[in-house]
Structure formats: structure tokens, C-alpha cells
Motif scaffolding. Structure first.
Motif, PDB file in Angstrom:
ATOM      1  N   LEU A 168      16.382  25.295  80.751  1.00 19.89           N
ATOM      2  CA  LEU A 168      17.314  25.152  79.636  1.00 19.89           C
ATOM      3  C   LEU A 168      18.097  26.447  79.513  1.00 19.89           C
ATOM      4  O   LEU A 168      17.509  27.517  79.330  1.00 19.89           O
ATOM      5  N   ARG A 169      19.394  26.344  79.621  1.00 25.49           N
ATOM      6  CA  ARG A 169      20.251  27.512  79.401  1.00 25.49           C
ATOM      7  C   ARG A 169      20.641  27.484  77.932  1.00 25.49           C
ATOM      8  O   ARG A 169      21.599  26.815  77.554  1.00 25.49           O
ATOM      9  N   LEU A 170      19.852  28.172  77.110  1.00 20.58           N
ATOM     10  CA  LEU A 170      20.090  28.156  75.667  1.00 20.58           C
ATOM     11  C   LEU A 170      21.219  29.118  75.324  1.00 20.58           C
ATOM     12  O   LEU A 170      21.211  30.279  75.753  1.00 20.58           O
ATOM     13  N   ILE A 171      22.174  28.624  74.556  1.00 17.63           N
ATOM     14  CA  ILE A 171      23.297  29.455  74.102  1.00 17.63           C
ATOM     15  C   ILE A 171      23.421  29.244  72.598  1.00 17.63           C
ATOM     16  O   ILE A 171      23.518  28.101  72.152  1.00 17.63           O
ATOM     17  N   ASN A 172      23.393  30.320  71.821  1.00 18.77           N
ATOM     18  CA  ASN A 172      23.636  30.164  70.389  1.00 18.77           C
ATOM     19  C   ASN A 172      25.085  30.519  70.089  1.00 18.77           C
ATOM     20  O   ASN A 172      25.464  31.685  70.058  1.00 18.77           O
ATOM     21  N   ALA A 173      25.897  29.487  69.867  1.00 14.80           N
ATOM     22  CA  ALA A 173      27.330  29.682  69.617  1.00 14.80           C
ATOM     23  C   ALA A 173      27.657  29.604  68.128  1.00 14.80           C
ATOM     24  O   ALA A 173      28.807  29.417  67.755  1.00 14.80           O
ATOM     25  N   SER A 174      26.643  29.757  67.278  1.00 17.90           N
ATOM     26  CA  SER A 174      26.878  29.694  65.827  1.00 17.90           C
ATOM     27  C   SER A 174      27.596  30.941  65.342  1.00 17.90           C
ATOM     28  O   SER A 174      27.476  32.007  65.936  1.00 17.90           O
ATOM     29  N   ASN A 175      28.287  30.804  64.224  1.00 21.80           N
ATOM     30  CA  ASN A 175      28.888  31.980  63.596  1.00 21.80           C
ATOM     31  C   ASN A 175      27.812  32.910  63.052  1.00 21.80           C
ATOM     32  O   ASN A 175      27.904  34.124  63.190  1.00 21.80           O
ATOM     33  N   ALA A 176      26.799  32.332  62.389  1.00 23.66           N
ATOM     34  CA  ALA A 176      25.825  33.157  61.676  1.00 23.66           C
ATOM     35  C   ALA A 176      24.411  32.602  61.714  1.00 23.66           C
ATOM     36  O   ALA A 176      23.485  33.274  61.282  1.00 23.66           O
TER      37      ALA A 176
ATOM     38  N   LEU B 137      13.764  33.412  69.779  1.00 22.19           N
ATOM     39  CA  LEU B 137      14.783  33.569  68.742  1.00 22.19           C
ATOM     40  C   LEU B 137      16.099  33.960  69.396  1.00 22.19           C
ATOM     41  O   LEU B 137      16.135  34.891  70.201  1.00 22.19           O
ATOM     42  N   LEU B 138      17.149  33.234  69.046  1.00 21.40           N
ATOM     43  CA  LEU B 138      18.483  33.592  69.524  1.00 21.40           C
ATOM     44  C   LEU B 138      19.369  33.879  68.324  1.00 21.40           C
ATOM     45  O   LEU B 138      19.604  33.000  67.483  1.00 21.40           O
ATOM     46  N   THR B 139      19.876  35.104  68.252  1.00 25.06           N
ATOM     47  CA  THR B 139      20.859  35.422  67.216  1.00 25.06           C
ATOM     48  C   THR B 139      22.168  34.774  67.649  1.00 25.06           C
ATOM     49  O   THR B 139      22.306  34.371  68.811  1.00 25.06           O
ATOM     50  N   PRO B 140      23.161  34.701  66.751  1.00 26.95           N
ATOM     51  CA  PRO B 140      24.471  34.247  67.208  1.00 26.95           C
ATOM     52  C   PRO B 140      24.879  35.047  68.445  1.00 26.95           C
ATOM     53  O   PRO B 140      24.672  36.262  68.492  1.00 26.95           O
ATOM     54  N   ALA B 141      25.378  34.357  69.457  1.00 17.68           N
ATOM     55  CA  ALA B 141      25.899  34.921  70.715  1.00 17.68           C
ATOM     56  C   ALA B 141      24.840  35.177  71.780  1.00 17.68           C
ATOM     57  O   ALA B 141      25.176  35.366  72.940  1.00 17.68           O
ATOM     58  N   GLN B 142      23.566  35.195  71.415  1.00 15.74           N
ATOM     59  CA  GLN B 142      22.560  35.447  72.454  1.00 15.74           C
ATOM     60  C   GLN B 142      22.339  34.203  73.307  1.00 15.74           C
ATOM     61  O   GLN B 142      22.550  33.074  72.861  1.00 15.74           O
ATOM     62  N   ARG B 143      21.901  34.448  74.543  1.00 21.35           N
ATOM     63  CA  ARG B 143      21.513  33.357  75.446  1.00 21.35           C
ATOM     64  C   ARG B 143      20.130  33.655  75.992  1.00 21.35           C
ATOM     65  O   ARG B 143      19.699  34.815  76.041  1.00 21.35           O
ATOM     66  N   MET B 144      19.466  32.614  76.421  1.00 15.47           N
ATOM     67  CA  MET B 144      18.166  32.760  77.046  1.00 15.47           C
ATOM     68  C   MET B 144      17.967  31.562  77.959  1.00 15.47           C
ATOM     69  O   MET B 144      18.209  30.430  77.547  1.00 15.47           O
ATOM     70  N   ASP B 145      17.557  31.814  79.200  1.00 15.81           N
ATOM     71  CA  ASP B 145      17.193  30.705  80.083  1.00 15.81           C
ATOM     72  C   ASP B 145      15.682  30.561  79.999  1.00 15.81           C
ATOM     73  O   ASP B 145      14.955  31.537  80.231  1.00 15.81           O
ATOM     74  N   VAL B 146      15.225  29.356  79.664  1.00 12.19           N
ATOM     75  CA  VAL B 146      13.783  29.112  79.567  1.00 12.19           C
ATOM     76  C   VAL B 146      13.420  27.912  80.434  1.00 12.19           C
ATOM     77  O   VAL B 146      14.217  26.991  80.602  1.00 12.19           O
ATOM     78  N   LEU B 147      12.206  27.957  80.981  1.00 13.33           N
ATOM     79  CA  LEU B 147      11.713  26.823  81.763  1.00 13.33           C
ATOM     80  C   LEU B 147      10.760  26.017  80.898  1.00 13.33           C
ATOM     81  O   LEU B 147       9.915  26.581  80.195  1.00 13.33           O
TER      82      LEU B 147
END
Ligand SMILES: [Cu+2]
Length: 451
Positions: free
Chosen positions: A225-233, A266-276
Motif C-alpha cells: 500500500l502506497r499510503l499518501i496523506n493528501a489532507s490539508n490538516a 501515523l501520517l501527518t498531512p503530506a507524509q507518505r509511507m509504503d507498507v506491506l
């Protein structure tokens, strides 16, 4: 490098002559790209008001390429992207390629370009061989970033290569999970109210790839999973409902040395994380959005993010343990230390001033940035162009080696970041990635000059 209005107009003409149809895709479908010669990827992207169905509601959004989220741009490290961007919005905009280590100048990740309504601009840059991973794109016209993102403007950007060629990852299903929240008033995303600027704008609807709690059919028993947090806040804390762990292989698009196992991430706005995610045989996996208190008045509750349906055929794929060697410069080689304090709407006690250079650096230098949150709510610190290795948090060594372009600071936190100012020179920004805070002044200018 400067572009005048005539050049922008000329570029519109040039774009029209290439004969490539402008892609119109829904959801995070792929970008329609075209490879006119080896190593060159050509694509068109238009930002425009668009009617779109979101969680069963007909909504008036601002989108890229008609999609919500914008289409997924996938290319390979070493390729050159030539992106013909057209602004069909009623106001100025531009593009930021979040996390990519490319020049902050010219036609690359140049946030100083303003593209007026009705005009076009050709972005063009080479993706370095070392850049593989999960990134995203969004507008970066100062003062308009939060409202433009909130209305729908953002999309995923994936650079293939590097660890993708490991047999386990080649066999795994590869899924982009583009996360953001939203809320509507009638058929439009709610407007920004005065409190939204201080608290950061959030909405009650949490979306995964533009949908509310979608079901995703896994294509293999190991899912990346290529997690992307594209939220404003909105902070996204993600876990599995069955209590089994996630295996983190990269942070902010940069591969870890070793896979890290975590109960939740935990992903803040703008952070990404690839998880298996390991799929149990014949059993669905419910991905959860878990509560996180970022010390704002917003409530964050447990809810389903998405459900992964098991693959038709269960072939066990092991989770790789060792990923790639982690090379970072010795912090003893740092030639300069800087200090940045963060509090509501101020960095180092000052609001952003586009005419003031806050930090002058020298290309190739290694620096240590000490960043402190002296405010009362969490602030995610983000740096453009260059990325950093967190060294310590509140005096304690960072638990593992990683590179990031965005790091969270809870109130009272102080983090030390190792920042190699490598490969490029030019003027760019560092800022709080609560989009409203950046727009209201939590942004500074870093000018890296020739040695
Ligand atoms: Cu902030």
C-alpha cells in the motif's frame, strides 16, 4: 530563468500542436502518458472546475485531469517528464512535485511560477536515478494552497525502480492509497471559516482514493500500500482491524534499510509511507482509520478506510526483511546549524515574507536543522527540494535510520535533522504542512547558492 506572459501563451500553442489528447480520468486512474522517444515521458494536465460524484453526492470540485484524486503519474527513475500544464481555474495556480529531489528552479519544482487563468506552462525535468518511491503533486501558489487543495487539487506521483525489482515486491500487489478528508455544504466543499485557518481545515468524510470505505480486490497475498496523506490538516493513523501488523518499507518515498513492523502508522498531512499487508487465506482485511489527537478541536474517530478482499489464488509471498543499504553522511561533517521555531502562523517569530530570504545555504554543504514546536498544537515541518534524516527527538536518538521530507512535532518537541544540501542550488521554501498554517505565514525561504 523567467517566463513572461508571451512565453506562456507560446507554450499554449506548442502544447496544442503536439496532438496528444488531454486525458480525462476519474478516481486515481492512470495518467495518459506518451513516450515519444526513450527516456522521455510526455503528458498533459489541466486544472479545472469539474462536476464529480463523491460518496454518492454530485459535487462541484476543482480537479486535475477531471479526476478526484488527480490521475496517478507513474514513471521510471532516470526518465524526463515533460508535462504540459494548463490552468482552467478562475485564479492563479501552479504545481509542486512534493518530495521529489529535483531543482527548485526553471521548469522543475519551481513554486515561484504563477500560471494565470487560461494560460499554460510546460514543466520539464529529469527524475534522478536515485528517486524511486511514492510522491504526490499539488498546487503551491502562496496564499491559495489550502483552498485549492481543499477543493480537490492533488494527485499521486509514483517513480518506479529501486526496490521494486525485488522478487517479493514484484510479486506483490501494488496499490496507491490516496487519503484525504472533505466535507460539503450543498454541492461544494465547505468554505474556509475564520477558525479553519488556525485549527486547520478538516471534514467529516474520510476518503480513500476519492471513495468512502471502498472494497479493493487484492491481486496477490502480499499487498504493497502506497499510503499518501493528501489532507490539508487531518492526521491519518492507519492500522488493521484484525490486530495484525503493517510492514513499513519506506517513508516519504525513501526506502528503509530494513522492514519495520508496526501495529499502526501515523501520517501527518503530506507524509507518505509504503507498507506491506499480508493477506490471510480467504479472509478480508479491514484497514482502519484510528483516532489521533493533534491537539486541535477536531474529533478523530475510528472508522473503516478500505476493505481488502483476498486474492483468488493464495500464493504465500514472504515479507522481505533487508531492503537496501542506508547511506547518510556523518553528522560530524555538518558545517552549519540552524534553529527554526514553529508556532501558530510564525517561524522564528516572523510571518512569511516572499521578499525576505530567511536562510542562506551553500550547495553541497551538510547542515543540521534543529526545529522546535513552541506552540500548542502539532505542526508537520516540511522542506522542499532537499530531504533530511531525523537524528534526534527531544535529545533521544531517532529509533531507526530513515529519510523524510515532512516530520511531525507535537507541542514542546525539538527534532534535529541532518540536511545534505546536495545536487542543486536555488531558492525554495520550508513550511508547516497544515496547509492553512503555511498560507497564513508558517513558511520561510531557503536560498542555496553556489559554493
Ligand atoms: Cu502548523
Amino acid at each position: 530563468m523567467k517566463f513572461d506572459r508571451r512565453e506562456l501563451l507560446t507554450l499554449v500553442g506548442a502544447g496544442a500542436l503536439t496532438g496528444i489528447a488531454s486525458p480525462l480520468r476519474a478516481g486515481n486512474g492512470p495518467f495518459a502518458v506518451h513516450r515519444p522517444e526513450p527516456g522521455l515521458v510526455e503528458a498533459h494536465l489541466t486544472a479545472a472546475p469539474t462536476r464529480h460524484t463523491v460518496a454518492g453526492r454530485d459535487a462541484e470540485l476543482w480537479t486535475y485531469g477531471g479526476g478526484f484524486p488527480g490521475p496517478e503519474l507513474r514513471l521510471r527513475a532516470g526518465e524526463t517528464l515533460r508535462l504540459h500544464f494548463h490552468n482552467d481555474l478562475p485564479e492563479v495556480t501552479n504545481l509542486h512535485f512534493h518530495g521529489l529531489h529535483i531543482p527548485p528552479t526553471g521548469r522543475a519544482d519551481n513554486i515561484w511560477i504563477d500560471i494565470p487563468p487560461g494560460e499554460s506552462f510546460r514543466y520539464e525535468f529529469e527524475i534522478p536515478e536515485s528517486e524511486t518511491g511514492t510522491f504526490w503533486y499539488h498546487p503551491h501558489a502562496h496564499g491559495r494552497i489550502a483552498r485549492q487543495m481543499w477543493r480537490g487539487l492533488s494527485g499521486p506521483l509514483v517513480v518506479e525502480g529501486g526496490i521494486d525489482d525485488m522478487p517479493e515486491l514484484r510479486a506483490a500487489d501494488d496499490r496507491t492509497i490516496f487519503l484525504r478528508d472533505i466535507e460539503f455544504m450543498g454541492d461544494v466543499p465547505t468554505r474556509h471559516w475564520p477558525n479553519d485557518w488556525s485549527h486547520g481545515k478538516e471534514g467529516r468524510l474520510v476518503l480513500c482514493n476519492g471513495q468512502s470505505a471502498p472494497t479493493i480486490q487484492a491481486r496477490a497475498s502480499l499487498v504493497r500500500l502506497r499510503l499518501i496523506n493528501a489532507s490539508n490538516a487531518h492526521y491519518m493513523r492507519v492500522g488493521r482491524a484484525d490486530g495484525r501488523p503493517l510492514h513499513v518499507i519506506s517513508t516519504d518515498g525513501r526506502t528503509l534499510a530494513k522492514t519495520r513492523t508496526a501495529e499502526d502508522v501515523l501520517l501527518t498531512p503530506a507524509q507518505r509511507m509504503d507498507v506491506l499487508v499480508e493477506m490471510p487465506k480467504d479472509t478480508e482485511v479491514e484497514l482502519l482509520h484510528l483516532p489521533y489527537d493533534r491537539r486541535s478541536p477536531h474529533l478523530s474517530r475510528r472508522q473503516t478506510l478500505a476493505t481488502l478482499r483476498p486474492p483468488e489464488e493464495h500464493l504465500s509471498i514472504p515479507v522481505p526483511e533487508m531492503l537496501q543499504s542506508f547511506a547518510a553522511p556523518d553528522p560530524a561533517r555538518a558545517v552549519r546549524r540552524r534553529f527554526i521555531s514553529m508556532a501558530m502562523f510564525l517561524l522564528n517569530g516572523q510571518p512569511y515574507n516572499p521578499d525576505r530570504i530567511d536562510q542562506v545555504g551553500r550547495g553541497g554543504d551538510i547542515e543540521i536543522w534543529k526545529v522546535s514546536n513552541v506552540g500548542t498544537m502539532d505542526h508537520p515541518f516540511h522542506m522542499h527540494t532537499w530531504y533530511f534524516q531525523p537524528l534526534t527527538m527531544n535529545g533521544q536518538p531517532w529509533p531507526y535510520s530513515c529519510w523524510r521530507d515532512t516530520v511531525n512535532l507535537t507541542p514542546g518537541d525539538t527534532v534535529e535533522l541532518l540536511v545534505p544540501l546536495s545536487h542543486y542550488t536555488g531558492k525554495t521554501v520550508y513550511h508547516c504542512h497544515i496547509a492553512e498554517h503555511g498560507d497564513k505565514g508558517m513558511m520561510g525561504i531557503l536560498d542555496v547558492r553556489d559554493a
